[in-house]
Design a protein around this motif. Structure first.
Motif, PDB file in Angstrom:
ATOM      1  N   TYR A  33       0.840  -1.198   0.000  1.00  0.00           N
ATOM      2  CA  TYR A  33       0.000   0.000   0.000  1.00  0.00           C
ATOM      3  C   TYR A  33       0.876   1.249   0.000  1.00  0.00           C
ATOM      4  O   TYR A  33       1.931   1.265   0.627  1.00  0.00           O
ATOM      5  CB  TYR A  33      -0.870   0.058   1.274  1.00  0.00           C
ATOM      6  CG  TYR A  33      -1.614  -1.211   1.616  1.00  0.00           C
ATOM      7  CD1 TYR A  33      -0.955  -2.274   2.231  1.00  0.00           C
ATOM      8  CD2 TYR A  33      -2.978  -1.331   1.366  1.00  0.00           C
ATOM      9  CE1 TYR A  33      -1.638  -3.433   2.570  1.00  0.00           C
ATOM     10  CE2 TYR A  33      -3.662  -2.487   1.709  1.00  0.00           C
ATOM     11  CZ  TYR A  33      -2.980  -3.529   2.301  1.00  0.00           C
ATOM     12  OH  TYR A  33      -3.662  -4.671   2.642  1.00  0.00           O
ATOM     13  N   TYR A  35       0.410   5.358   1.071  1.00  0.00           N
ATOM     14  CA  TYR A  35      -0.399   6.384   1.710  1.00  0.00           C
ATOM     15  C   TYR A  35       0.379   7.694   1.674  1.00  0.00           C
ATOM     16  O   TYR A  35       1.599   7.707   1.479  1.00  0.00           O
ATOM     17  CB  TYR A  35      -0.685   6.023   3.184  1.00  0.00           C
ATOM     18  CG  TYR A  35      -1.531   4.790   3.398  1.00  0.00           C
ATOM     19  CD1 TYR A  35      -0.943   3.528   3.446  1.00  0.00           C
ATOM     20  CD2 TYR A  35      -2.912   4.881   3.554  1.00  0.00           C
ATOM     21  CE1 TYR A  35      -1.708   2.388   3.655  1.00  0.00           C
ATOM     22  CE2 TYR A  35      -3.682   3.740   3.759  1.00  0.00           C
ATOM     23  CZ  TYR A  35      -3.068   2.503   3.811  1.00  0.00           C
ATOM     24  OH  TYR A  35      -3.840   1.376   4.013  1.00  0.00           O
ATOM     25  N   PHE A  45      -5.119   7.147   1.790  1.00  0.00           N
ATOM     26  CA  PHE A  45      -4.776   6.026   0.933  1.00  0.00           C
ATOM     27  C   PHE A  45      -4.528   6.503  -0.500  1.00  0.00           C
ATOM     28  O   PHE A  45      -5.253   7.361  -1.008  1.00  0.00           O
ATOM     29  CB  PHE A  45      -5.933   5.025   0.948  1.00  0.00           C
ATOM     30  CG  PHE A  45      -5.903   4.013  -0.151  1.00  0.00           C
ATOM     31  CD1 PHE A  45      -6.696   4.165  -1.290  1.00  0.00           C
ATOM     32  CD2 PHE A  45      -5.083   2.905  -0.065  1.00  0.00           C
ATOM     33  CE1 PHE A  45      -6.673   3.232  -2.308  1.00  0.00           C
ATOM     34  CE2 PHE A  45      -5.055   1.961  -1.081  1.00  0.00           C
ATOM     35  CZ  PHE A  45      -5.853   2.124  -2.207  1.00  0.00           C
ATOM     36  N   TYR A  48      -3.119   0.422  -3.904  1.00  0.00           N
ATOM     37  CA  TYR A  48      -2.955  -0.882  -3.258  1.00  0.00           C
ATOM     38  C   TYR A  48      -2.649  -1.930  -4.312  1.00  0.00           C
ATOM     39  O   TYR A  48      -3.303  -1.977  -5.359  1.00  0.00           O
ATOM     40  CB  TYR A  48      -4.244  -1.211  -2.522  1.00  0.00           C
ATOM     41  CG  TYR A  48      -4.493  -2.680  -2.230  1.00  0.00           C
ATOM     42  CD1 TYR A  48      -5.539  -3.367  -2.874  1.00  0.00           C
ATOM     43  CD2 TYR A  48      -3.724  -3.363  -1.313  1.00  0.00           C
ATOM     44  CE1 TYR A  48      -5.784  -4.706  -2.594  1.00  0.00           C
ATOM     45  CE2 TYR A  48      -3.970  -4.701  -1.038  1.00  0.00           C
ATOM     46  CZ  TYR A  48      -5.001  -5.366  -1.678  1.00  0.00           C
ATOM     47  OH  TYR A  48      -5.243  -6.688  -1.402  1.00  0.00           O
ATOM     48  N   GLN A 102      -1.019  -4.174   8.732  1.00  0.00           N
ATOM     49  CA  GLN A 102      -0.161  -3.425   7.821  1.00  0.00           C
ATOM     50  C   GLN A 102       1.065  -2.925   8.579  1.00  0.00           C
ATOM     51  O   GLN A 102       0.948  -2.337   9.653  1.00  0.00           O
ATOM     52  CB  GLN A 102      -0.930  -2.264   7.184  1.00  0.00           C
ATOM     53  CG  GLN A 102      -2.046  -2.753   6.268  1.00  0.00           C
ATOM     54  CD  GLN A 102      -2.703  -1.661   5.460  1.00  0.00           C
ATOM     55  OE1 GLN A 102      -2.134  -0.602   5.231  1.00  0.00           O
ATOM     56  NE2 GLN A 102      -3.928  -1.931   4.997  1.00  0.00           N
TER      57      GLN A 102
ATOM     58  N   LYS B  97      -7.973  -1.230   1.741  1.00  0.00           N
ATOM     59  CA  LYS B  97      -7.311   0.003   2.123  1.00  0.00           C
ATOM     60  C   LYS B  97      -7.809   0.437   3.488  1.00  0.00           C
ATOM     61  O   LYS B  97      -8.924   0.116   3.906  1.00  0.00           O
ATOM     62  CB  LYS B  97      -7.607   1.100   1.106  1.00  0.00           C
ATOM     63  CG  LYS B  97      -9.069   1.478   0.995  1.00  0.00           C
ATOM     64  CD  LYS B  97      -9.303   2.385  -0.197  1.00  0.00           C
ATOM     65  CE  LYS B  97     -10.783   2.670  -0.357  1.00  0.00           C
ATOM     66  NZ  LYS B  97     -11.077   3.325  -1.651  1.00  0.00           N
TER      67      LYS B  97
END
Lengths: 113, 110
Positions: A33, A35, A45, A48, A102, B97
């Motif tokens: 991911y 960000y 975000f 992904y 994460q 997400k």
């Protein structure tokens, strides 16, 4: 590696230049991911990746932003024609599976002058 | 989209005090994670807690998914607990997400 590695740690660029930010996820993690953390917008975000599936690009703020993940491992986030509002800390995270915990890298602090 | 609200926005504690941080979210979620961002900017995952209660040392967290909130408890706070605490949720309709709250900034004084 032991953790998520991002480079460079700091990047100063001039408005209008292109920049590339790199993320090396934890070995074996299939999900990656990106960000962005800025003063005005908090943590947002961007994109992904999961294995060989098409990436979720729904968070990219404009078509100047793009990202790729080669060989299911290292990822590069590219910002073309940088603007001052692109100044932020760009954070990369990886996860052993989709929807799992994460783990974040230390980030790249981007300053656009 | 889903809204994630954290309270309080700022908190100052004397070392040794206890505190409770709250996270409210506006819709159903697949999971919820708590993070600590230290003064150097590093985000550390504290809890992965879609529901129920978990404990890790002086920290514990409880998520009540049906009522759409989560609580993070810090007991016997230490100066090293200072930083920003973020709650992040994965909405039901998302592709894994995380949507982050705006954080609680904690300062623990010696």
């Amino acid at each position: 590696g032991a953790g998520v590695s991002q480079s460079p740690s700091n990047k100063v660029t001039e408005k209008g230049k292109d920049v590339e930010l790199r993320c090396d996820p934890i070995s074996g993690h299939t999900a990656l991911y990106w960000y962005r953390q800025s003063l005005g917008q908090g943590l947002e975000f961007l994109i992904y990746f999961q294995g060989n599936s098409a990436p979720d690009k729904s968070g990219l703020p404009s078509d100047r932003f793009s990202a790729e993940r080669t060989g299911g491992s290292v990822s590069t986030l590219t910002i073309q024609r940088t603007q001052q509002e692109d100044s932020a800390v760009y954070l990369c995270a990886s996860s052993p599976l989709a929807g799992g915990i994460q783990y974040f890298g230390a980030g790249t602090r981007l300053s656009v002058l | 989209g889903i809204q994630v609200e954290q309270s309080p926005p700022d908190l100052i504690l004397q070392e040794g005090a206890n505190s409770t941080l709250r996270c409210n979210f506006s819709d159903s979620v697949n999971n919820l994670q708590w993070f600590h961002q230290n003064p150097w900017g590093q985000l550390i995952n504290l809890f992965y807690i879609p529901s129920g209660t978990k404990q890790n040392g002086r920290l514990s967290a409880t998520t009540v998914a049906t009522e759409r909130y989560s609580l993070l408890y810090i007991s016997s706070s230490q100066t090293t607990d200072s930083g920003v605490y973020f709650c992040a949720v994965e909405p039901r309709d998302s592709s894994y997400k995380l949507i982050f709250g705006s954080g609680t900034r904690l300062l623990v004084r010696p």
